[in-house]
Design a protein around this motif. Structure first.
Motif, PDB file in Angstrom:
ATOM      1  N   GLN A  52       0.833  -1.205   0.000  1.00 19.99           N
ATOM      2  CA  GLN A  52       0.000   0.000   0.000  1.00 19.99           C
ATOM      3  C   GLN A  52       0.869   1.257   0.000  1.00 19.99           C
ATOM      4  OE1 GLN A  52      -2.348  -0.738   3.509  1.00 19.99           O
ATOM      5  NE2 GLN A  52      -3.956  -1.807   2.376  1.00 19.99           N
ATOM      6  N   ASP A  53       1.979   1.204   0.728  1.00 18.75           N
ATOM      7  CA  ASP A  53       2.922   2.335   0.714  1.00 18.75           C
ATOM      8  C   ASP A  53       3.422   2.585  -0.705  1.00 18.75           C
ATOM      9  OD1 ASP A  53       2.708   2.505   3.481  1.00 18.75           O
ATOM     10  OD2 ASP A  53       4.581   1.407   3.859  1.00 18.75           O
ATOM     11  N   GLU A  54       3.757   1.499  -1.404  1.00 19.45           N
ATOM     12  CA  GLU A  54       4.323   1.636  -2.743  1.00 19.45           C
ATOM     13  C   GLU A  54       3.302   2.223  -3.723  1.00 19.45           C
ATOM     14  OE1 GLU A  54       7.310   1.470  -3.029  1.00 19.45           O
ATOM     15  OE2 GLU A  54       8.218  -0.172  -1.924  1.00 19.45           O
ATOM     16  N   ILE A  55       2.033   1.959  -3.509  1.00 15.76           N
ATOM     17  CA  ILE A  55       1.001   2.585  -4.348  1.00 15.76           C
ATOM     18  C   ILE A  55       1.082   4.103  -4.214  1.00 15.76           C
ATOM     19  CG2 ILE A  55      -1.485   2.932  -4.648  1.00 15.76           C
ATOM     20  CD1 ILE A  55      -1.880   0.007  -3.851  1.00 15.76           C
ATOM     21  N   ARG A  56       1.182   4.574  -2.974  1.00 13.97           N
ATOM     22  CA  ARG A  56       1.280   6.021  -2.750  1.00 13.97           C
ATOM     23  C   ARG A  56       2.577   6.594  -3.328  1.00 13.97           C
ATOM     24  NH1 ARG A  56      -0.705   4.212   2.221  1.00 13.97           N
ATOM     25  NH2 ARG A  56       1.362   4.362   3.178  1.00 13.97           N
ATOM     26  N   HIS A  57       3.684   5.852  -3.172  1.00 15.81           N
ATOM     27  CA  HIS A  57       4.954   6.321  -3.722  1.00 15.81           C
ATOM     28  C   HIS A  57       4.867   6.454  -5.241  1.00 15.81           C
ATOM     29  CE1 HIS A  57       7.202   4.330  -0.081  1.00 15.81           C
ATOM     30  NE2 HIS A  57       6.335   5.264   0.283  1.00 15.81           N
ATOM     31  N   ALA A  58       4.255   5.456  -5.872  1.00 14.01           N
ATOM     32  CA  ALA A  58       4.111   5.495  -7.331  1.00 14.01           C
ATOM     33  C   ALA A  58       3.239   6.668  -7.760  1.00 14.01           C
ATOM     34  CB  ALA A  58       3.513   4.174  -7.831  1.00 14.01           C
ATOM     35  N   GLN A  59       2.152   6.886  -7.047  1.00  9.19           N
ATOM     36  CA  GLN A  59       1.269   8.010  -7.379  1.00  9.19           C
ATOM     37  C   GLN A  59       2.012   9.339  -7.287  1.00  9.19           C
ATOM     38  OE1 GLN A  59      -1.817   7.132  -4.468  1.00  9.19           O
ATOM     39  NE2 GLN A  59      -3.231   6.472  -6.076  1.00  9.19           N
ATOM     40  N   ALA A  60       2.816   9.489  -6.243  1.00  9.12           N
ATOM     41  CA  ALA A  60       3.567  10.734  -6.062  1.00  9.12           C
ATOM     42  C   ALA A  60       4.585  10.928  -7.179  1.00  9.12           C
ATOM     43  CB  ALA A  60       4.268  10.734  -4.703  1.00  9.12           C
ATOM     44  N   CYS A  61       5.294   9.862  -7.542  1.00  8.38           N
ATOM     45  CA  CYS A  61       6.323   9.973  -8.573  1.00  8.38           C
ATOM     46  C   CYS A  61       5.714  10.200  -9.952  1.00  8.38           C
ATOM     47  CB  CYS A  61       7.203   8.727  -8.568  1.00  8.38           C
ATOM     48  SG  CYS A  61       8.216   8.535  -7.077  1.00  8.38           S
ATOM     49  N   PHE A  62       4.595   9.547 -10.255  1.00 11.83           N
ATOM     50  CA  PHE A  62       3.903   9.813 -11.524  1.00 11.83           C
ATOM     51  C   PHE A  62       3.421  11.264 -11.574  1.00 11.83           C
ATOM     52  CE2 PHE A  62       3.226   5.114 -12.128  1.00 11.83           C
ATOM     53  CZ  PHE A  62       3.790   5.045 -13.390  1.00 11.83           C
ATOM     54  N   ALA A  63       2.960  11.765 -10.423  1.00 12.00           N
ATOM     55  CA  ALA A  63       2.515  13.155 -10.367  1.00 12.00           C
ATOM     56  C   ALA A  63       3.667  14.117 -10.647  1.00 12.00           C
ATOM     57  CB  ALA A  63       1.903  13.450  -9.000  1.00 12.00           C
ATOM     58  N   PHE A  64       4.862  13.794 -10.130  1.00 12.58           N
ATOM     59  CA  PHE A  64       6.030  14.636 -10.396  1.00 12.58           C
ATOM     60  C   PHE A  64       6.420  14.566 -11.876  1.00 12.58           C
ATOM     61  CE2 PHE A  64       7.383  14.198  -5.729  1.00 12.58           C
ATOM     62  CZ  PHE A  64       6.826  15.426  -5.420  1.00 12.58           C
ATOM     63  N   ALA A  65       6.341  13.376 -12.473  1.00  7.71           N
ATOM     64  CA  ALA A  65       6.642  13.251 -13.900  1.00  7.71           C
ATOM     65  C   ALA A  65       5.683  14.107 -14.714  1.00  7.71           C
ATOM     66  CB  ALA A  65       6.551  11.789 -14.328  1.00  7.71           C
ATOM     67  N   SER A  66       4.420  14.122 -14.319  1.00  8.01           N
ATOM     68  CA  SER A  66       3.430  14.952 -15.009  1.00  8.01           C
ATOM     69  C   SER A  66       3.718  16.437 -14.792  1.00  8.01           C
ATOM     70  CB  SER A  66       2.025  14.620 -14.497  1.00  8.01           C
ATOM     71  OG  SER A  66       1.707  13.262 -14.701  1.00  8.01           O
ATOM     72  N   ARG A  67       4.041  16.777 -13.563  1.00 12.10           N
ATOM     73  CA  ARG A  67       4.322  18.178 -13.234  1.00 12.10           C
ATOM     74  C   ARG A  67       5.530  18.698 -14.007  1.00 12.10           C
ATOM     75  NH1 ARG A  67       6.749  20.323  -7.424  1.00 12.10           N
ATOM     76  NH2 ARG A  67       7.399  22.360  -8.206  1.00 12.10           N
ATOM     77  N   THR A  93      -0.403  13.867 -18.492  1.00  9.13           N
ATOM     78  CA  THR A  93      -0.634  13.212 -17.214  1.00  9.13           C
ATOM     79  C   THR A  93      -0.140  11.782 -17.332  1.00  9.13           C
ATOM     80  OG1 THR A  93      -2.575  14.573 -16.726  1.00  9.13           O
ATOM     81  CG2 THR A  93      -2.341  12.498 -15.517  1.00  9.13           C
ATOM     82  N   TYR A  94       0.834  11.419 -16.505  1.00 13.87           N
ATOM     83  CA  TYR A  94       1.414  10.085 -16.560  1.00 13.87           C
ATOM     84  C   TYR A  94       0.790   9.186 -15.495  1.00 13.87           C
ATOM     85  CZ  TYR A  94       4.908  12.109 -19.632  1.00 13.87           C
ATOM     86  OH  TYR A  94       5.523  12.734 -20.676  1.00 13.87           O
ATOM     87  N   ALA A  95       0.558   7.949 -15.888  1.00 12.72           N
ATOM     88  CA  ALA A  95      -0.031   6.964 -14.986  1.00 12.72           C
ATOM     89  C   ALA A  95       0.405   5.588 -15.466  1.00 12.72           C
ATOM     90  CB  ALA A  95      -1.553   7.072 -14.984  1.00 12.72           C
ATOM     91  N   PRO A  96       0.325   4.574 -14.595  1.00 12.46           N
ATOM     92  CA  PRO A  96       0.733   3.229 -15.011  1.00 12.46           C
ATOM     93  C   PRO A  96      -0.205   2.646 -16.048  1.00 12.46           C
ATOM     94  CG  PRO A  96      -0.259   3.184 -12.826  1.00 12.46           C
ATOM     95  CD  PRO A  96      -0.066   4.627 -13.176  1.00 12.46           C
ATOM     96  N   THR A  97       0.338   1.787 -16.908  1.00 16.97           N
ATOM     97  CA  THR A  97      -0.457   1.082 -17.902  1.00 16.97           C
ATOM     98  C   THR A  97      -0.571  -0.389 -17.474  1.00 16.97           C
ATOM     99  OG1 THR A  97       1.543   0.677 -19.214  1.00 16.97           O
ATOM    100  CG2 THR A  97       0.251   2.636 -19.747  1.00 16.97           C
TER     101      THR A  97
END
Length: 274
Positions: A52-67, A93-97
């Motif tokens: 669950q932690d890694e889900i949040r980490h991924a969301q944050a990093c994808f958000a930075f890639a988008s930003r 907007t980047y997100a996992p596929t």
């Protein structure tokens, strides 16, 4: 900041996001392996929480890639006077596929098989991942990036401790064969000097100004990452491995959260534990 550095900033966060996303599947698979081999409930729960932690980490990093995408409106103004070098576009907007998971989970057949994966992805990967995130945090200046890295460091520390606790349990259950598997896998990783964080290759002409700008947003050079991994993270993993070997593989000495207490100071351009 040059367009080249801007692209590198986005790509570096995108690579980190993909790594965090893959870790979600890794912890899910690990939880199944722990269940298969009768692990204590606390270790299984820890693996599920880590996922669950890694889900949040991924969301944050994808958000930075988008930003930090070169077309993002929040950074367009930096290129307003250099239209010949860069033409602003709409931000992405980047997100996992779709994740290449196959038709079934990859569950180890033996305790030794589980221990080999645990030692590489957990004992080595999570410990060094914590150190690398601390290196990013040390020179980051952007408030949003710094706050997310602070959270990542705290949670990755918990993941590293979980890995070593799991190794201790696995050795207690599986004996010397399991210990030899863990030691062999770690020694191979030491020899290869493998980078846990796979970074975008840097161009030789990256200016000092661009490099500092990247550090401001949490991205450090490939050279600094490698030095941190091999000279700092590697030393830490070796010490924890010695704790296992000191008792003949019968049990693992408690880490007692010491990984979380590591502090960093700058010495001759490297970040070392104090």
């Amino acid at each position: 900041m040059s367009r080249q550095a801007h692209i590198r900033l986005r790509d570096a966060w995108l690579i980190q996001a993909r790594g965090e996303h893959a870790s979600v599947a890794s912890f899910a698979n690990h939880a199944l392996e722990l269940m298969k081999f009768g692990a204590p409930a606390a270790l299984i729960e820890g693996a599920l929480i880590a996922g669950q932690d890694e889900i949040r980490h991924a969301q944050a990093c994808f958000a930075f890639a988008s930003r930090f995408d070169p077309g993002c409106c929040t950074l367009r103004h930096q290129y307003s006077e250099n239209q010949n070098l860069y033409k602003a576009a709409e931000g992405k907007t980047y997100a996992p596929t779709d994740f290449p998971i196959g038709s079934s989970a990859d569950i180890a057949e033996t305790m030794e098989g589980m221990a080999g994966r645990l030692s590489g992805e957990g004992c080595y990967g999570e410990t060094i991942g914590t150190v690398l995130a601390a290196r990013q945090y040390f020179t980051a200046k952007d408030p949003q990036v710094k706050e997310e890295l602070r959270i990542i460091i705290k949670e990755e520390t918990n993941h590293a401790k979980l890995a070593w606790d799991t190794a201790r349990w696995a050795i207690q259950k599986g004996g010397r064969k399991v210990f030899n598997t863990i030691r062999g896998r770690l020694e191979n990783l030491f020899a290869r000097g493998k980078l846990i964080a796979k970074e975008v290759n840097e161009e030789d002409n990256m200016s000092e100004e661009d490099a500092k700008y990247l550090e401001h947003f949490g991205i450090v050079s490939h050279k600094d990452f490698r030095a941190t991994e091999t000279k700092i993270g590697g030393q830490m993993v070796r010490k924890l491995l010695v704790n296992l070997e000191a008792v003949g593989g019968a049990e693992c000495v408690e880490t007692k959260g010491k990984i979380a207490k590591v502090k960093y100071s700058r010495v001759e351009g490297l970040y070392v534990s104090s």
